[in-house]
Write an enzyme that holds these catalytic residues in place. Structure first.
Site, PDB file in Angstrom:
ATOM      1  N   SER B  48      32.425  43.696  38.627  1.00 34.76           N
ATOM      2  CA  SER B  48      33.414  43.998  38.051  1.00 34.76           C
ATOM      3  C   SER B  48      33.265  45.208  37.162  1.00 34.76           C
ATOM      4  CB  SER B  48      33.858  42.899  37.402  1.00 34.76           C
ATOM      5  OG  SER B  48      35.195  43.122  36.371  1.00 34.76           O
ATOM      6  N   HIS B  75      36.340  43.245  41.024  1.00 35.88           N
ATOM      7  CA  HIS B  75      37.387  43.189  40.422  1.00 35.88           C
ATOM      8  C   HIS B  75      38.368  44.525  40.843  1.00 35.88           C
ATOM      9  CE1 HIS B  75      36.353  39.580  37.893  1.00 35.88           C
ATOM     10  NE2 HIS B  75      36.605  39.376  39.027  1.00 35.88           N
ATOM     11  N   ASP B 167      33.669  35.164  35.852  1.00 36.46           N
ATOM     12  CA  ASP B 167      34.044  35.064  37.444  1.00 36.46           C
ATOM     13  C   ASP B 167      32.469  34.857  38.282  1.00 36.46           C
ATOM     14  OD1 ASP B 167      35.345  34.765  39.543  1.00 36.46           O
ATOM     15  OD2 ASP B 167      36.080  36.619  40.059  1.00 36.46           O
TER      16      ASP B 167
END
Lengths: 149, 1272
Positions: B48, B75, B167
């Protein structure tokens, strides 16, 4: 039964002179068949159907051939032709159209109705004799005709 | 390669009895295939914020031909195009592609997830799904990792790189469960450490590394042979030293005992750790474990991983609901609490499942019962996670829709278990193998734990469950587990799904229990004394001998521990021991009776205190006369050398009863009980004092430490407050960061938009631009600039001097230098080589207000402008020509005053003034007074309407004469649409007025003549009508005549024929009587009659051609002529005539009656000929040339020519009249005189013409045509 040599030629012709010219021409051409003349169509049909004055078969022998003028007073020649060729008994008799008219359509029509010959009436007597000779040679020497009844 | 060498070594040293893992390794050396059709492993990489840098570093170090496939799940913003693919492509030779739905994962490829999609892998294909809410919480890395674990199991590799949030954390758990590998970026190297930290916190990461070191580790693992194999069984000897050492280590360090776990499972997981650390032998790994506490922790975690799910084996749960849960709820007393225990609950799914079942059953039975579910697990992480009751969206597949809606609240992408129901589940860390069990349980659900354990431990665990269950309590095991040896203790409720019920209310024996607990507590100390004493199932012979000897020769004797608890009794001690009333216990002092108790207590105390044997002889025993005397010996049991100091002290108490004879022994020898008692009291008082002193000291110590603790507590409170404020600060910083981030996003969007705007601006303005830096090097240019400067993409960075251009007489570098030096813009119109006019501008590139940072050159194609300028000039000149020379009078008038602002020369000339005298004066000054008044009114009206049309008035010349004009005016308005100027046009209509007057006169005259003509036309029409009716009459009478001729000739023929026939009959029949004279007369008569017939025939023929329609057909004229000549009457043909027929004659379209034309003409040609050598020529177009008369050459002209008598000019028309003969009837063979008439009739019926040319005595030529001549 009448022997063929005695069976008459029926000439349907209103004009007296024409009849006579043809009759003379036939004799001159050597034809000895008896000749019967009917002056108009009705008379011709009376003869063939043995009606009126031709009621007895002796007075109305079956013709060996018929020479038919088209231009007749009353019932015209074409009607006579149609009547003959529509009759089971009569239609075997050869009918030769003899006429002074020469419309090509007329010729075709007559053959369609069953005419057995079509001869132009000649203007001069000498030509009429030639015609009569040829007719006689053809019908009485060259070809056979059916038996009469 | 060293790696292969090692493998080979291992292969050689592989006796299967040996305790190493070598046999497995030897069977699985990986062939180094070129490129397998499928990737050997699929590497999922989650990243991310800050992940791009990490990814770049990762791929920088990753060789391109590893046989691995990489799936990158960053992401991505849902709102922007991702450049991830392009950026990564620069760092690796592997193909990088954005995933399309259904793509098959190939080795040596990098796949990048597209924005706004979630991705899973199934059967080696990447499948995309749309994200439901692009801005909501979405965990794409977890989603992908989960599918990766499912699809590739131990071939799955998960990597978590820099990023915020958590995540990937749940995903790596599933990867580990499936046997895959997990790597996490070292959080100190990550730009954002949220995701790495969260992942590291699970303790599941096999490696925590900087990204650049990951590839090497990855390759070590994937190329390491054993890593591929997982199915061959491991033969591990249970007693293997190294393995037990590992277990010992784990037990001492973490309090977890895995020795009773299934060896195969344990071995597999230990082996995996070994592979990761590349430990070839167990010994190496053991060393590693000893040195790194982290590794042992990891190993524990790995060994403890369990798989669980909601309603795992749904059928089992259905049966459980009906057979157990329903029954329990139904039978529960109103105030009873149902107790359920879920040991080894892992992340709690099973516990929650049970909670749901109980809730459902309560609803069904409409009965409210309190339910307590104890859910425990040894893994504290798992328990903690379970306690949160938050589950990923994927659970939807395990739960019915109904349950999902009833028991879960969806928040974002996760499900939160219902808070009400959550209260009934109590989570706690608990080691089922070590910690005491819960008790009085109605149901234990322990599924799929036993399978990991060895049979011995299974049995013990089951005993414990048996103990823990309430009478008629239920036990729920995993599908492949059974109660085994304890089958007698359980009724099978549902054999297929392993639901059992405790069948006896009794508990198992104490022995059994203590055995369990003892074994569980101290499994490795099996040789210890205290345990050795317990009844052994297989007593030795020697043991039996000892027993007998003791019974026969040993005085009653019992074993007591330092807490006075009776442990064992040897021999018959019934005389000394009795069971006191009340609750039975083990206290030996209570069992021996009051008199003996004091003595025994003293002795034991003494023995313990002094450590030596204490013996009292002659102790009186019993109060009555029956009192006996005994000797009492208390002997401490010697310690074993390995008995650690914490072990309990044991005493052997021997009671020897004296015989009666001995009892009669002198009193003096009797033990002085009172003395002993006094001694005992003194001892106790002494001890009490000591104890008090000790207590005082202890209390003081405690007070001190209490104070210390209080101080510490205060400090902690303060620290806590500080931490709280720090936390708040952090939160506000976080808020700020969010805001700043949002702003940046907006900025980026704006920049992107601005960039696009500029690009589009450049593109649409079509202005060539070249940007140069301060050294005059090309920095940037627009495509349209290349038309003027020969720039290519790779010219960026080259100095402008090196670039050729297409401009004439321009020193571009010099201009650039000048602008760089002076900072002043430069502008020139220059010509390009192709003839274009270019406006070239060289401008300083300004940053803020500072120039000299570079130069911009712009090229604007001004050819069009130049052309326009020229055109404008021309148009202007044209306008002036027209304006001044026009016949009309133009003026611009000021709307406010009516003054002439401007006028053309024609106006000035008309007024008889110089232009300068007209401009500036009011237009009304050039009118008579009355006209001026009218004009002023018209002008006012004009100021309203803005237009004047055809106003007629007069202008006054300088000399006073008047000019008749019409005026038209239009308005010029300002921006507020007020009229400011009037454009006036006067047309001089003086001449026109005169002309109009003339026209009016002419018109009147014309009207008169027109009436006259009309009168005459009427009379003509009448005449035409008359003519037409006459014509019709004529046509009718003509037709009648024709008919008459036909009928007459036909009717005439018959009597003539009869006449002729009768003449013949007369000649034949009366030949002799007529005589010669008569015959002659008759012959004459016949000749006349025949002559008459011919005439009639001709007449008939003629009338027939008039009446009958033509029968047009193709007629071969050659054949017709031949036929005519051959059929000529003999008297004519005999005479030897030369027929000259042109060859060939054409075939024409006509009526066959054409033969009559030729017959008549040829017959005439032959007849009227007195020459000795007669000839007749027949042909067309004079034998090829045109007819003498012009105008017939368009249609064929036929001719019949002879060398006969010819025809006099006056007779040339007469020959065509009917019955007209030019000669006596007997001359030239005679004739009817109708032949040529008939010929003419036929020719004319065809629309043709017939005529004759002749010279008398030399012959005649008859010409005819068969169609109308097209030229006429």
């Amino acid at each position: 039964m009448i022997p063929p040599a005695n069976r008459p030629i029926l000439l349907v012709e209103d004009n007296e002179t024409h009849y006579e010219a043809m009759a003379r021409a036939l004799r001159q051409a050597g034809c000895n068949q008896p000749l019967v003349r009917c002056a108009d169509g009705d008379e011709a049909l009376d003869y063939l159907y043995r009606r009126g004055r031709f009621r007895s078969s002796e007075s109305a022998a079956r013709p060996i051939i018929i020479l038919l003028d088209l231009n007749l007073p009353g019932t015209c020649g074409q009607e006579v032709l149609v009547a003959i060729k529509s009759d089971a008994e009569l239609k075997s008799i050869p009918v030769i159209i003899v006429t002074s008219l020469s419309d090509p359509g007329e010729v075709r029509r007559c053959y369609q109705f069953g005419a057995n010959g079509f001869i132009r009436k000649r203007t001069g007597y000498d030509e009429t004799v030639v015609t009569a000779r040829r007719l006689s040679e053809y019908w009485f020497q060259a070809s056979e005709v059916p038996d009469g009844l | 390669m060293p790696r292969q060498k090692q493998s080979a070594q291992r292969k050689n040293e592989s006796p299967s009895t040996h305790g190493t893992l070598a046999p497995r390794i030897s069977t699985s050396i990986v062939a180094t295939n070129p490129i397998p059709p499928h990737p050997s492993h699929v590497v999922g990489i989650g990243a991310s914020a800050g992940g791009l840098e990490a990814l770049e570093r990762f791929f920088d170090h990753m060789p391109p031909d590893t046989g691995l496939a990489f799936v990158v799940v960053p992401h991505l913003s849902p709102d922007f195009k991702s450049l991830m693919g392009e950026l990564l492509a620069k760092r690796t030779k592997m193909p990088v592609c954005q995933v399309t739905d259904g793509v098959i994962v190939q080795p040596n490829c990098i796949y990048v997830i597209p924005p706004r999609k979630n991705m899973i892998i199934t059967a080696g294909r990447l499948v995309l799904t749309d994200i439901e809410s692009p801005h909501g919480l979405n965990l794409p890395i977890d989603i992908f990792f989960r599918s990766l674990a499912q699809d590739l199991s131990d071939r799955a590799i998960g990597i978590v790189l820099s990023g915020t949030g958590s995540d990937g954390t749940r995903g790596i758990r599933t990867i580990k469960e499936a046997g895959g590998i997990v790597m996490v970026q070292d959080d100190t190297t990550a730009k954002f450490d949220g995701m790495p930290r969260s992942a590291i916190a699970t303790g599941l990461a096999d490696h925590v590394l900087p990204p650049e070191e990951m590839p090497q580790q990855l390759l070590n693992f994937t190329k390491y042979p054993a890593g591929m194999e997982s199915s061959s069984p491991v033969v591990l000897v249970e007693t293997d030293d190294k393995l037990s050492e590992i277990f010992n280590l784990l037990r001492t360090r973490h309090g977890l005992d895995f020795s009773q776990y299934k060896p195969a499972m344990v071995a597999r997981r230990i082996e995996r750790r070994m592979i990761i650390h590349q430990a070839d032998e167990l010994r190496q790994y053991l060393d590693l474990l000893r040195q790194t506490p982290d590794e042992s922790k990891k190993l524990c975690t790995e060994l403890l991983i369990h798989v669980t799910a909601f309603f795992r084996d749904p059928e089992a749960f259905t049966r459980l609901a009906s057979a157990v849960v329903g029954k329990l709820v139904e039978q529960a007393a109103p105030d009873e609490t149902l107790r359920i225990w879920v040991p080894a609950c892992s992340t709690g799914e099973e516990a929650y499942s049970l909670a749901m079942l109980f809730h459902e059953e309560q609803e069904r039975l409409q009965k409210n019962v309190e339910v307590k579910i104890f859910a425990t697990d040894v893994d504290e992480h798992a328990v903690e996670q379970a306690g949160r009751g938050v589950f990923p969206a994927s659970i939807a597949s395990d739960l019915s829709k109904d349950r999902l809606e009833r028991f879960f609240v969806k928040s974002g992408d996760v499900y939160q278990f219902s808070p009400q129901l959550r209260k009934s589940v109590i989570f706690a860390p608990h080691n089922v193998l070590k910690d005491p069990p819960f008790t009085k349980l109605d149901l234990i659900a322990c599924r799929n734990l036993l399978i990991y354990l060895q049979p011995e431990l299974q049995k013990k665990l089951l005993s414990m469950f048996h103990f823990a269950l309430a009478p008629r309590g239920f036990l729920f095991l995993g599908a492949s587990e059974t109660v085994g040896d304890l089958a007698e203790e359980f009724d099978s409720v549902e054999l297929r799904w392993r639901i059992y019920q405790k069948c006896r209310p009794s508990r198992l024996t104490l022995d059994n229990r203590s055995a369990i607990l003892g074994a569980a507590r101290d499994i490795s100390h099996r040789g210890d004394l205290s345990l050795q004493i317990r009844t052994s199932a297989n007593e030795s012979l020697l043991g039996r001998v000892y027993e007998t000897l003791i019974a026969d020769y040993c005085p009653p004797c019992f074993l007591v521990n330092d807490k006075h608890e009776l442990l064992y009794v040897f021999g018959d001690a019934s005389r000394f021991l009795r069971v006191p009333p009340g609750k039975p216990n083990q206290d030996v002092l209570r069992m021996v009776g009051d008199d003996l108790a004091v003595v025994l207590a003293t002795a034991m105390h003494k023995a313990l205190a002094e450590g030596g044997e204490v013996s009292y002889d002659n102790v009186r025993f019993g109060e009555t006369d029956l009192a006996r005397r005994i000797s009492l010996r208390v002997k401490p049991l010697p310690k074993r050398r390995f008995d650690d100091k914490g072990g309990e002290k044991l005493l052997l108490v021997l009671m020897n009863e004296r015989s009666n004879s001995e009892a009669a022994a002198p009193e003096g020898n009797e033990l002085d009980v009172a003395g002993i008692s006094t001694q005992r009291i003194t001892d106790i008082e002494q001890e009490l004092r000591q104890t008090r002193e000790n207590l005082q000291a202890t209390i003081e110590e405690l007070e001190t430490s209490n104070e210390e603790l209080q101080a510490t507590n205060e400090e902690l409170l303060a620290a806590n407050e500080e931490l709280q404020s720090t936390n708040e600060e952090l939160q506000s910083v976080n808020e700020e960061l969010f805001t700043v981030n949002g702003e940046y996003q907006k900025k980026i969007a704006e920049l992107t938009e601005a960039n696009n705007d500029i690009h589009n601006l450049f593109r649409i303005t079509d202005i060539g631009k070249v940007f140069l830096d301060r050294e005059g090097r090309v920095r940037k240019f627009t495509p349209s600039a290349t038309a003027f400067v020969n720039l290519l993409e790779h010219d960026v960075g080259r100095p402008i001097e090196h670039i050729a251009h297409n401009l004439v007489d321009v020193d571009l570098p010099a201009a650039v230098r000048q602008v760089l030096d002076e900072g002043e813009p430069l502008q020139r119109d220059v010509r390009a080589r192709n003839g274009q006019w270019i406006l070239m501008r060289v401008l300083p590139y300004r940053v803020e207000t500072k120039s000299g940072e570079g130069v911009i050159i712009t090229f604007v194609d001004v050819s069009e402008l130049k052309r326009s300028e020229a055109a404008l000039r021309e148009s202007e000149a044209k306008f002036h020509d027209f304006y001044d020379n026009a016949p009309d009078l133009f003026a611009s008038l000021d709307a406010a005053t009516g003054k002439v602002v401007d006028c053309n020369s024609r106006l000035a000339a008309t007024l008889g003034l110089p232009k300068a005298d007209v401009v500036g004066r009011r237009i009304f000054d050039f009118m008579s007074v009355e006209t001026a008044q009218l004009a002023q009114r018209a002008f006012e009206e004009f100021l309203q309407t803005g237009s004047l049309r055809n106003i007629e008035h007069t202008l006054k010349r300088q000399d006073g004469s008047l000019v008749e004009v019409t005026l038209n005016a239009s308005a010029v308005r300002d921006e507020r649409s007020r009229i400011i100027v009037a454009r006036a046009v006067w047309h001089d209509v003086t001449d026109r007025k005169a002309a109009e007057e003339r026209i009016r006169r002419f018109a009147a005259e014309l009207e008169e003549s027109r009436a006259e003509i009309a009168r005459q036309a009427a009379s003509l029409e009448r005449q035409a009508a008359e003519l037409q009716s006459r014509n019709l009459e004529l046509a009718r009478s003509n037709k009648e005549l024709d008919d008459f001729a036909h009928i007459a000739s036909h009717d005439l023929k018959e009597p003539l024929q009869s006449l002729l026939f009768n003449c013949r009959f007369l000649a034949e029949d009366f030949s002799s009587r007529l005589g010669a004279d008569g015959h002659a007369r008759l012959a004459a008569l016949m000749r006349q009659a025949e002559k008459m017939t011919e005439l009639v025939d001709s007449l008939l023929q003629f009338s027939r051609f008039s009446r009958v329609d033509l029968n047009i057909q193709e007629v071969d004229l050659g054949a017709v002529v031949t036929d005519v000549i051959e059929s000529l009457p003999p008297q004519i043909a005999q005479s030897g005539i030369d027929f000259r027929v042109q060859q060939p004659l054409p075939t024409v379209r006509c009526d066959p009656a054409i033969s009559a034309v030729f017959r008549n003409l040829i017959t005439n040609a032959v007849k009227y000929n007195d020459k000795p050598e007669r000839w007749v020529e027949i042909g067309v177009n004079n034998g090829g040339t045109a007819a003498p008369n012009d105008g017939h050459d368009h249609v064929p002209v036929f001719f019949v020519r002879d060398n006969g008598i010819g025809i006099a000019p006056r007779d040339r028309e007469k020959v065509f009249e009917i019955f007209r003969r030019l000669h006596a009837p007997d001359k030239f063979g005679g004739g009817t005189g109708a032949g040529l008439t008939i010929a003419r009739k036929i020719v004319e019926r065809h629309g043709g013409k017939i005529w004759v040319e002749s010279k008398v005595g030399e012959g005649a030529t008859f010409y005819f045509t068969l169609k109308p001549d097209g030229s006429k």
